[in-house]
Write a protein that holds these residues in place. Structure first.
Motif, PDB file in Angstrom:
ATOM      1  N   TRP A 167     -12.715   2.579   7.448  1.00  0.00           N
ATOM      2  CA  TRP A 167     -13.266   3.838   6.956  1.00  0.00           C
ATOM      3  C   TRP A 167     -12.762   4.131   5.547  1.00  0.00           C
ATOM      4  CZ3 TRP A 167     -11.001   8.372   5.317  1.00  0.00           C
ATOM      5  CH2 TRP A 167     -11.862   9.466   5.158  1.00  0.00           C
ATOM      6  N   LEU A 168     -11.475   3.899   5.309  1.00  0.00           N
ATOM      7  CA  LEU A 168     -10.914   4.157   3.988  1.00  0.00           C
ATOM      8  C   LEU A 168     -11.516   3.234   2.938  1.00  0.00           C
ATOM      9  CD1 LEU A 168      -8.791   5.664   2.282  1.00  0.00           C
ATOM     10  CD2 LEU A 168      -7.141   3.892   2.921  1.00  0.00           C
ATOM     11  N   VAL A 169     -11.689   1.954   3.267  1.00  0.00           N
ATOM     12  CA  VAL A 169     -12.257   1.002   2.310  1.00  0.00           C
ATOM     13  C   VAL A 169     -13.719   1.336   2.025  1.00  0.00           C
ATOM     14  CG1 VAL A 169     -12.877  -1.428   1.975  1.00  0.00           C
ATOM     15  CG2 VAL A 169     -10.637  -0.832   2.900  1.00  0.00           C
ATOM     16  N   SER A 170     -14.444   1.792   3.041  1.00  0.00           N
ATOM     17  CA  SER A 170     -15.866   2.114   2.844  1.00  0.00           C
ATOM     18  C   SER A 170     -16.071   3.299   1.914  1.00  0.00           C
ATOM     19  CB  SER A 170     -16.520   2.397   4.197  1.00  0.00           C
ATOM     20  OG  SER A 170     -15.974   3.583   4.780  1.00  0.00           O
ATOM     21  N   ARG A 171     -15.057   4.140   1.717  1.00  0.00           N
ATOM     22  CA  ARG A 171     -15.180   5.294   0.831  1.00  0.00           C
ATOM     23  C   ARG A 171     -14.883   4.948  -0.625  1.00  0.00           C
ATOM     24  NH1 ARG A 171     -17.047   6.377   4.942  1.00  0.00           N
ATOM     25  NH2 ARG A 171     -17.070   8.385   6.026  1.00  0.00           N
ATOM     26  N   MET A 172     -14.500   3.710  -0.914  1.00  0.00           N
ATOM     27  CA  MET A 172     -14.190   3.323  -2.289  1.00  0.00           C
ATOM     28  C   MET A 172     -15.450   2.886  -3.012  1.00  0.00           C
ATOM     29  SD  MET A 172     -10.630   1.256  -1.693  1.00  0.00           S
ATOM     30  CE  MET A 172      -9.222   2.066  -0.930  1.00  0.00           C
ATOM     31  N   SER A 173     -15.357   2.841  -4.355  1.00  0.00           N
ATOM     32  CA  SER A 173     -16.504   2.449  -5.163  1.00  0.00           C
ATOM     33  C   SER A 173     -16.804   0.967  -5.012  1.00  0.00           C
ATOM     34  CB  SER A 173     -16.237   2.794  -6.638  1.00  0.00           C
ATOM     35  OG  SER A 173     -15.098   2.087  -7.109  1.00  0.00           O
ATOM     36  N   GLY A 174     -17.967   0.561  -5.476  1.00  0.00           N
ATOM     37  CA  GLY A 174     -18.410  -0.806  -5.255  1.00  0.00           C
ATOM     38  C   GLY A 174     -17.528  -1.862  -5.871  1.00  0.00           C
ATOM     39  N   ALA A 175     -17.066  -1.660  -7.117  1.00  0.00           N
ATOM     40  CA  ALA A 175     -16.249  -2.672  -7.779  1.00  0.00           C
ATOM     41  C   ALA A 175     -14.834  -2.728  -7.201  1.00  0.00           C
ATOM     42  CB  ALA A 175     -16.193  -2.394  -9.278  1.00  0.00           C
ATOM     43  N   THR A 176     -14.323  -1.582  -6.777  1.00  0.00           N
ATOM     44  CA  THR A 176     -12.945  -1.526  -6.267  1.00  0.00           C
ATOM     45  C   THR A 176     -12.843  -1.959  -4.816  1.00  0.00           C
ATOM     46  OG1 THR A 176     -12.616   0.349  -7.759  1.00  0.00           O
ATOM     47  CG2 THR A 176     -10.926  -0.022  -6.104  1.00  0.00           C
ATOM     48  N   GLN A 177     -13.926  -1.830  -4.080  1.00  0.00           N
ATOM     49  CA  GLN A 177     -13.883  -2.046  -2.628  1.00  0.00           C
ATOM     50  C   GLN A 177     -13.400  -3.433  -2.224  1.00  0.00           C
ATOM     51  OE1 GLN A 177     -17.558  -2.246  -0.051  1.00  0.00           O
ATOM     52  NE2 GLN A 177     -16.835  -0.191   0.487  1.00  0.00           N
ATOM     53  N   PRO A 178     -13.972  -4.523  -2.734  1.00  0.00           N
ATOM     54  CA  PRO A 178     -13.481  -5.848  -2.299  1.00  0.00           C
ATOM     55  C   PRO A 178     -12.054  -6.139  -2.725  1.00  0.00           C
ATOM     56  CG  PRO A 178     -15.080  -6.074  -4.073  1.00  0.00           C
ATOM     57  CD  PRO A 178     -15.119  -4.645  -3.653  1.00  0.00           C
ATOM     58  N   MET A 229      -9.540  -3.918  -3.153  1.00  0.00           N
ATOM     59  CA  MET A 229      -8.626  -3.172  -2.303  1.00  0.00           C
ATOM     60  C   MET A 229      -8.609  -3.719  -0.879  1.00  0.00           C
ATOM     61  SD  MET A 229      -7.151  -1.216  -4.304  1.00  0.00           S
ATOM     62  CE  MET A 229      -6.185  -0.413  -3.028  1.00  0.00           C
ATOM     63  N   ALA A 230      -9.767  -4.181  -0.400  1.00  0.00           N
ATOM     64  CA  ALA A 230      -9.813  -4.764   0.942  1.00  0.00           C
ATOM     65  C   ALA A 230      -8.956  -6.026   1.008  1.00  0.00           C
ATOM     66  CB  ALA A 230     -11.264  -5.072   1.332  1.00  0.00           C
ATOM     67  N   GLU A 231      -9.074  -6.881   0.009  1.00  0.00           N
ATOM     68  CA  GLU A 231      -8.276  -8.110   0.000  1.00  0.00           C
ATOM     69  C   GLU A 231      -6.794  -7.812  -0.190  1.00  0.00           C
ATOM     70  OE1 GLU A 231      -8.055 -12.386  -2.403  1.00  0.00           O
ATOM     71  OE2 GLU A 231      -9.655 -10.940  -2.819  1.00  0.00           O
ATOM     72  N   ALA A 232      -6.475  -6.856  -1.083  1.00  0.00           N
ATOM     73  CA  ALA A 232      -5.074  -6.487  -1.297  1.00  0.00           C
ATOM     74  C   ALA A 232      -4.469  -5.870  -0.045  1.00  0.00           C
ATOM     75  CB  ALA A 232      -4.967  -5.516  -2.471  1.00  0.00           C
ATOM     76  N   GLY A 233      -5.245  -5.047   0.661  1.00  0.00           N
ATOM     77  CA  GLY A 233      -4.742  -4.456   1.906  1.00  0.00           C
ATOM     78  C   GLY A 233      -4.475  -5.499   2.969  1.00  0.00           C
ATOM     79  N   ARG A 234      -5.379  -6.461   3.101  1.00  0.00           N
ATOM     80  CA  ARG A 234      -5.152  -7.544   4.070  1.00  0.00           C
ATOM     81  C   ARG A 234      -3.918  -8.357   3.713  1.00  0.00           C
ATOM     82  NH1 ARG A 234     -10.831  -8.041   3.783  1.00  0.00           N
ATOM     83  NH2 ARG A 234     -10.615  -9.703   2.230  1.00  0.00           N
ATOM     84  N   ALA A 235      -3.750  -8.650   2.426  1.00  0.00           N
ATOM     85  CA  ALA A 235      -2.579  -9.423   1.997  1.00  0.00           C
ATOM     86  C   ALA A 235      -1.288  -8.652   2.262  1.00  0.00           C
ATOM     87  CB  ALA A 235      -2.693  -9.772   0.516  1.00  0.00           C
ATOM     88  N   GLY A 236      -1.276  -7.347   1.954  1.00  0.00           N
ATOM     89  CA  GLY A 236      -0.091  -6.545   2.213  1.00  0.00           C
ATOM     90  C   GLY A 236       0.233  -6.448   3.693  1.00  0.00           C
ATOM     91  N   TRP A 237      -0.802  -6.290   4.529  1.00  0.00           N
ATOM     92  CA  TRP A 237      -0.572  -6.196   5.977  1.00  0.00           C
ATOM     93  C   TRP A 237      -0.054  -7.514   6.539  1.00  0.00           C
ATOM     94  CZ3 TRP A 237       0.328  -2.550   9.194  1.00  0.00           C
ATOM     95  CH2 TRP A 237       0.211  -2.770  10.566  1.00  0.00           C
ATOM     96  N   GLN A 238      -0.615  -8.638   6.085  1.00  0.00           N
ATOM     97  CA  GLN A 238      -0.117  -9.941   6.517  1.00  0.00           C
ATOM     98  C   GLN A 238       1.332 -10.150   6.093  1.00  0.00           C
ATOM     99  OE1 GLN A 238      -2.910 -12.717   4.884  1.00  0.00           O
ATOM    100  NE2 GLN A 238      -4.559 -12.162   6.296  1.00  0.00           N
ATOM    101  N   THR A 239       1.668  -9.693   4.900  1.00  0.00           N
ATOM    102  CA  THR A 239       3.042  -9.823   4.429  1.00  0.00           C
ATOM    103  C   THR A 239       3.997  -8.998   5.278  1.00  0.00           C
ATOM    104  OG1 THR A 239       2.297 -10.211   2.166  1.00  0.00           O
ATOM    105  CG2 THR A 239       4.572  -9.471   2.455  1.00  0.00           C
ATOM    106  N   LEU A 240       3.605  -7.760   5.600  1.00  0.00           N
ATOM    107  CA  LEU A 240       4.465  -6.911   6.425  1.00  0.00           C
ATOM    108  C   LEU A 240       4.634  -7.497   7.817  1.00  0.00           C
ATOM    109  CD1 LEU A 240       6.083  -4.326   6.729  1.00  0.00           C
ATOM    110  CD2 LEU A 240       3.961  -3.157   7.386  1.00  0.00           C
ATOM    111  N   GLY A 241       3.546  -8.012   8.391  1.00  0.00           N
ATOM    112  CA  GLY A 241       3.656  -8.626   9.711  1.00  0.00           C
ATOM    113  C   GLY A 241       4.544  -9.859   9.704  1.00  0.00           C
ATOM    114  N   ALA A 242       4.357 -10.708   8.694  1.00  0.00           N
ATOM    115  CA  ALA A 242       5.197 -11.904   8.604  1.00  0.00           C
ATOM    116  C   ALA A 242       6.654 -11.535   8.383  1.00  0.00           C
ATOM    117  CB  ALA A 242       4.692 -12.800   7.469  1.00  0.00           C
ATOM    118  N   TYR A 243       6.897 -10.499   7.563  1.00  0.00           N
ATOM    119  CA  TYR A 243       8.274 -10.082   7.313  1.00  0.00           C
ATOM    120  C   TYR A 243       8.928  -9.524   8.570  1.00  0.00           C
ATOM    121  CZ  TYR A 243      12.280  -7.564   5.477  1.00  0.00           C
ATOM    122  OH  TYR A 243      13.553  -7.118   5.268  1.00  0.00           O
ATOM    123  N   SER A 244       8.224  -8.659   9.290  1.00  0.00           N
ATOM    124  CA  SER A 244       8.816  -8.036  10.480  1.00  0.00           C
ATOM    125  C   SER A 244       9.131  -9.068  11.551  1.00  0.00           C
ATOM    126  CB  SER A 244       7.879  -6.958  11.018  1.00  0.00           C
ATOM    127  OG  SER A 244       6.616  -7.517  11.352  1.00  0.00           O
TER     128      SER A 244
END
Length: 367
Positions: free
Chosen positions: A195-206, A208-223
């Protein structure tokens, strides 16, 4: 038409001409300094807000950390066709069962030994004091003066019963809030992010989506990696203490496990406690062997386990880790020491992903 005032034109262009006249090195230093001041001020403001809202900040940090840790369990239950709410509830109950079971086991085995641990540490400090005064140019009076100053500082911050009760209430409330938030994040976290990603503009959306996935994977791997490495450290040092017949091996292994969540500093403090107990209980020979075992386990961890478990996406330079842990400790105490490194790792991964995505987009020619 009114005639233009040449003085106004000159005064308007003056600052620009002065800026352009500066050497490029000075202009670059000014710009980077201004950006650094803004970033530091923002981080300082966020840290102060987190300190003022400490129970809420701790609950949120624990919730995000536990969500990243338990996400594979949730995905496994979802693959078994369980509804989202039931899968999240089972995951939370599994966490509670593990925590209660391990806590009860450790308490039954070590509750009667913590007084002995305190006595052993005191004896170890006394033996270390004798060693320092006999080998270094430090007199007993100077050392006693330092010890007295430390004791006065501790006595000046003696616990208040009312403050202790308030702290216990805040801890209980934070734990309860973290469990509730954990359930909702496990159940609806992905839909919230979409929902949060869908509210972003067209150029920023992909991006931020990729950066969010990378950050979440990093946090999971770290924990998950941090918990695995801390458990291996505790097992290795605990076995060494058992072989060397150092008393209180289980409490010391528990301290080593908890210290593993604070990189570098936590392992160093836990190893120092184990060496002090070995010195007080069995003398300098056992203390030296314990020190060798601690160093060996930590070297295996740093040179073998961490590269294998953490991978490249989570690894940070030791200098960066030390700075992050120190800053987190100064801002938020023990809680800040625990969360500073994962926050730094996630931010670095997000920034790196955004930069790589922009670099890739700049290389692709426009149609």
């Amino acid at each position: 038409m009114a005639a233009e005032d040449p003085g106004a034109t000159t005064s308007g262009a003056g600052p620009r001409q002065s800026w352009a006249a500066l050497p490029w090195l000075v202009r670059t230093a000014v710009l980077w300094s201004a950006c650094l001041v803004v970033i530091v001020a923002g981080l300082y403001l966020l840290g102060k807000i987190a300190v003022l809202l400490a129970p809420l900040a701790i609950a949120l940090a624990a919730t995000v950390f536990l969500t990243a840790l338990l996400d594979p369990v949730l995905l496994l239950l979802r693959r078994l066709r369980l509804p989202a709410a039931l899968a999240a509830l089972c995951t939370v109950l599994l966490l509670l069962g593990i925590l209660v079971g391990v806590g009860a086991l450790v308490w039954n085995l070590t509750a009667s030994q913590f007084d002995q641990l305190s006595q052993e540490l005191t004896q170890g400090v006394e033996r270390s004091r004798d060693f320092v005064t006999s080998t270094l140019p430090v007199t007993e009076a100077q050392l006693d003066r330092l010890v007295d100053q430390a004791r006065q500082g501790l006595s000046g911050s003696s616990p208040d019963p009312v403050a202790g009760a308030r702290t216990a209430t805040e801890v209980f409330g934070s734990a309860l809030l973290a469990l509730v938030l954990l359930f909702f994040l496990l159940k609806d976290g992905r839909s919230m992010w979409h929902w949060l990603v869908s509210r972003m503009s067209g150029a920023t959306q992909p991006v931020m989506a990729e950066a969010g996935r990378a950050g979440w994977q990093t946090l999971g791997a770290y924990s998950r990696g941090t918990m695995l490495i801390a458990a291996i450290d505790a097992l290795g040092i605990g076995l060494a203490l058992v072989v060397l017949r150092v008393p209180l091996a289980l409490p010391l292994a528990l301290i080593t496990f908890l210290g593993g969540f604070v990189p570098i500093i936590g392992a160093t403090v836990a190893g120092a406690v184990a060496v002090l107990v070995a010195l007080a209980a069995n003398g300098p020979t056992t203390a030296l062997l314990t020190l060798a075992a601690v160093i060996a386990v930590q070297q295996i961890e740093g040179n073998l386990l961490e590269p294998l478990v953490m991978k490249r996406q989570v690894r940070l330079h030791p200098a960066v880790i030390l700075v992050a842990v120190t800053a987190g400790t100064l801002i938020a105490g023990i809680a800040g020491a625990f969360v500073s490194v994962p926050i730094t790792a996630v931010l670095w991964r997000v920034i790196d992903t955004v930069q790589q995505r922009r670099a890739t987009s700049a290389l692709v020619p426009a149609e």
